[in-house]
Design a protein around this motif. Structure first.
Motif, PDB file in Angstrom:
ATOM      1  N   GLY A  20       0.980  -1.282   0.061  1.00 25.63           N
ATOM      2  CA  GLY A  20      -0.197  -0.102   0.377  1.00 25.63           C
ATOM      3  C   GLY A  20       0.754   1.286  -0.027  1.00 25.63           C
ATOM      4  O   GLY A  20       0.075   2.138  -0.866  1.00 25.63           O
ATOM      5  N   HIS A  21       1.910   1.016   1.027  1.00 24.44           N
ATOM      6  CA  HIS A  21       2.876   2.773   1.048  1.00 24.44           C
ATOM      7  C   HIS A  21       3.265   2.593  -0.807  1.00 24.44           C
ATOM      8  O   HIS A  21       3.782   3.706  -1.050  1.00 24.44           O
ATOM      9  CB  HIS A  21       4.127   1.863   1.945  1.00 24.44           C
ATOM     10  CG  HIS A  21       4.714   3.420   2.418  1.00 24.44           C
ATOM     11  ND1 HIS A  21       4.716   4.780   2.845  1.00 24.44           N
ATOM     12  CD2 HIS A  21       6.082   3.434   2.011  1.00 24.44           C
ATOM     13  CE1 HIS A  21       5.614   5.597   2.989  1.00 24.44           C
ATOM     14  NE2 HIS A  21       6.330   4.609   1.890  1.00 24.44           N
ATOM     15  N   ALA A  22       3.807   1.197  -0.682  1.00 27.38           N
ATOM     16  CA  ALA A  22       4.953   1.961  -2.223  1.00 27.38           C
ATOM     17  C   ALA A  22       3.289   2.150  -3.451  1.00 27.38           C
ATOM     18  O   ALA A  22       4.574   2.939  -4.201  1.00 27.38           O
ATOM     19  CB  ALA A  22       5.135   0.211  -2.948  1.00 27.38           C
ATOM     20  N   ALA A  23       2.547   1.615  -3.643  1.00 30.87           N
ATOM     21  CA  ALA A  23       1.277   1.621  -4.635  1.00 30.87           C
ATOM     22  C   ALA A  23       0.974   3.426  -4.170  1.00 30.87           C
ATOM     23  O   ALA A  23       1.248   3.842  -4.867  1.00 30.87           O
ATOM     24  CB  ALA A  23       0.168   0.910  -4.365  1.00 30.87           C
ATOM     25  N   SER A  24       1.761   3.868  -2.940  1.00 32.05           N
ATOM     26  CA  SER A  24       0.621   5.151  -2.478  1.00 32.05           C
ATOM     27  C   SER A  24       2.584   5.939  -3.052  1.00 32.05           C
ATOM     28  O   SER A  24       1.968   7.108  -3.675  1.00 32.05           O
ATOM     29  CB  SER A  24       0.907   5.302  -1.504  1.00 32.05           C
ATOM     30  OG  SER A  24      -0.130   5.255  -0.745  1.00 32.05           O
ATOM     31  N   GLU A  25       3.512   5.608  -3.045  1.00 34.92           N
ATOM     32  CA  GLU A  25       4.376   6.591  -3.714  1.00 34.92           C
ATOM     33  C   GLU A  25       4.520   6.234  -4.727  1.00 34.92           C
ATOM     34  O   GLU A  25       5.028   7.312  -5.513  1.00 34.92           O
ATOM     35  CB  GLU A  25       5.708   5.943  -2.959  1.00 34.92           C
ATOM     36  CG  GLU A  25       6.718   5.788  -1.299  1.00 34.92           C
ATOM     37  CD  GLU A  25       7.335   5.448  -1.481  1.00 34.92           C
ATOM     38  OE1 GLU A  25       8.356   4.590  -1.996  1.00 34.92           O
ATOM     39  OE2 GLU A  25       7.607   5.175  -0.116  1.00 34.92           O
ATOM     40  N   LEU A  26       3.902   5.390  -5.716  1.00 32.70           N
ATOM     41  CA  LEU A  26       4.083   5.337  -7.407  1.00 32.70           C
ATOM     42  C   LEU A  26       2.777   5.888  -7.585  1.00 32.70           C
ATOM     43  O   LEU A  26       3.491   6.497  -8.879  1.00 32.70           O
ATOM     44  CB  LEU A  26       3.353   3.561  -7.240  1.00 32.70           C
ATOM     45  CG  LEU A  26       3.649   3.460  -9.149  1.00 32.70           C
ATOM     46  CD1 LEU A  26       4.590   3.820  -9.701  1.00 32.70           C
ATOM     47  CD2 LEU A  26       2.903   1.915  -8.938  1.00 32.70           C
ATOM     48  N   LYS A  27       1.762   6.464  -6.783  1.00 30.52           N
ATOM     49  CA  LYS A  27       0.901   6.724  -7.351  1.00 30.52           C
ATOM     50  C   LYS A  27       1.341   8.776  -7.431  1.00 30.52           C
ATOM     51  O   LYS A  27       0.815   9.186  -8.286  1.00 30.52           O
ATOM     52  CB  LYS A  27      -0.674   6.844  -6.163  1.00 30.52           C
ATOM     53  CG  LYS A  27      -1.752   8.047  -6.984  1.00 30.52           C
ATOM     54  CD  LYS A  27      -2.550   7.744  -6.156  1.00 30.52           C
ATOM     55  CE  LYS A  27      -3.847   8.469  -6.610  1.00 30.52           C
ATOM     56  NZ  LYS A  27      -4.708   8.402  -4.793  1.00 30.52           N
ATOM     57  N   SER A  28       2.327   8.614  -6.248  1.00 32.86           N
ATOM     58  CA  SER A  28       2.562  10.280  -5.823  1.00 32.86           C
ATOM     59  C   SER A  28       3.593  10.371  -7.176  1.00 32.86           C
ATOM     60  O   SER A  28       3.600  11.393  -7.463  1.00 32.86           O
ATOM     61  CB  SER A  28       3.191  10.346  -4.519  1.00 32.86           C
ATOM     62  OG  SER A  28       4.074  11.490  -4.766  1.00 32.86           O
ATOM     63  N   ASP A  29       4.541   9.528  -7.773  1.00 32.07           N
ATOM     64  CA  ASP A  29       5.538   9.882  -8.635  1.00 32.07           C
ATOM     65  C   ASP A  29       4.748   9.394  -9.618  1.00 32.07           C
ATOM     66  O   ASP A  29       5.523  10.892 -10.583  1.00 32.07           O
ATOM     67  CB  ASP A  29       6.775   9.026  -9.010  1.00 32.07           C
ATOM     68  CG  ASP A  29       7.172   8.339  -7.525  1.00 32.07           C
ATOM     69  OD1 ASP A  29       7.386   9.862  -6.670  1.00 32.07           O
ATOM     70  OD2 ASP A  29       8.087   7.571  -7.189  1.00 32.07           O
ATOM     71  N   VAL A  30       3.832   9.045  -9.731  1.00 34.21           N
ATOM     72  CA  VAL A  30       3.341   9.568 -11.701  1.00 34.21           C
ATOM     73  C   VAL A  30       2.431  10.361 -11.563  1.00 34.21           C
ATOM     74  O   VAL A  30       2.444  11.612 -12.477  1.00 34.21           O
ATOM     75  CB  VAL A  30       1.925   8.354 -11.734  1.00 34.21           C
ATOM     76  CG1 VAL A  30       0.846   8.627 -12.937  1.00 34.21           C
ATOM     77  CG2 VAL A  30       2.695   6.574 -12.180  1.00 34.21           C
ATOM     78  N   LYS A  31       1.919  10.991 -10.843  1.00 31.39           N
ATOM     79  CA  LYS A  31       1.218  12.770 -10.722  1.00 31.39           C
ATOM     80  C   LYS A  31       2.302  13.646 -10.616  1.00 31.39           C
ATOM     81  O   LYS A  31       2.287  14.534 -11.727  1.00 31.39           O
ATOM     82  CB  LYS A  31       0.377  12.989  -9.381  1.00 31.39           C
ATOM     83  CG  LYS A  31      -0.609  12.224  -9.176  1.00 31.39           C
ATOM     84  CD  LYS A  31      -1.652  13.214  -7.430  1.00 31.39           C
ATOM     85  CE  LYS A  31      -2.789  11.899  -7.688  1.00 31.39           C
ATOM     86  NZ  LYS A  31      -3.279  12.721  -5.951  1.00 31.39           N
ATOM     87  N   SER A  32       3.657  13.291 -10.499  1.00 29.06           N
ATOM     88  CA  SER A  32       4.954  14.061 -10.364  1.00 29.06           C
ATOM     89  C   SER A  32       5.094  14.677 -11.725  1.00 29.06           C
ATOM     90  O   SER A  32       5.739  15.305 -12.763  1.00 29.06           O
ATOM     91  CB  SER A  32       6.105  13.783  -9.261  1.00 29.06           C
ATOM     92  OG  SER A  32       5.340  13.839  -8.263  1.00 29.06           O
TER      93      SER A  32
END
Length: 112
Positions: A20-32
């Motif tokens: 879940g944490h990795a998915a949140s980081e991935l989501k943030s990276d994709v947004k960036s």
């Protein structure tokens, strides 16, 4: 065995939290990355617009220079013809008559 089952559940929860944490980081990276791509596209579009404006201005300048050159040449030619006619009136009448005869012959020739 109950101890193993509890350990497995705890391990599973930890793994799920990490995912879940990795998915949140991935989501943030994709947004960036999306923001960066949008900014880059906007910047590229701005550069293209700027280049197009410069090209249009350059084309206007060249067209204006060509127009002014043609205008100047036309005025010079007009003045030369006017001076020739004023200084050589009989020759001008003869040239005009000769051109008229040639044009008349060409037009009559095409009709036959």
């Amino acid at each position: 065995m109950p101890h193993t089952n509890t350990t497995e559940k705890t391990s599973f929860k930890q793994d799920a939290q990490r995912v879940g944490h990795a998915a949140s980081e991935l989501k943030s990276d994709v947004k960036s990355l999306a923001r960066g791509a949008a900014d880059a596209a906007g910047s590229a579009a701005s550069e293209v617009r700027h280049g197009a404006r410069q090209a249009v201005e350059s084309a206007k300048d060249v067209a204006h220079e060509v127009y002014e050159g043609a205008r100047h040449a036309t005025l010079e030619t007009r003045d030369c013809v006017k001076d020739f006619v004023e200084h050589n009136k009989l020759a001008s009448i003869g040239i005009a008559a000769g051109v008229g005869v040639l044009v008349g012959m060409l037009l009559c020739r095409n009709r036959n």
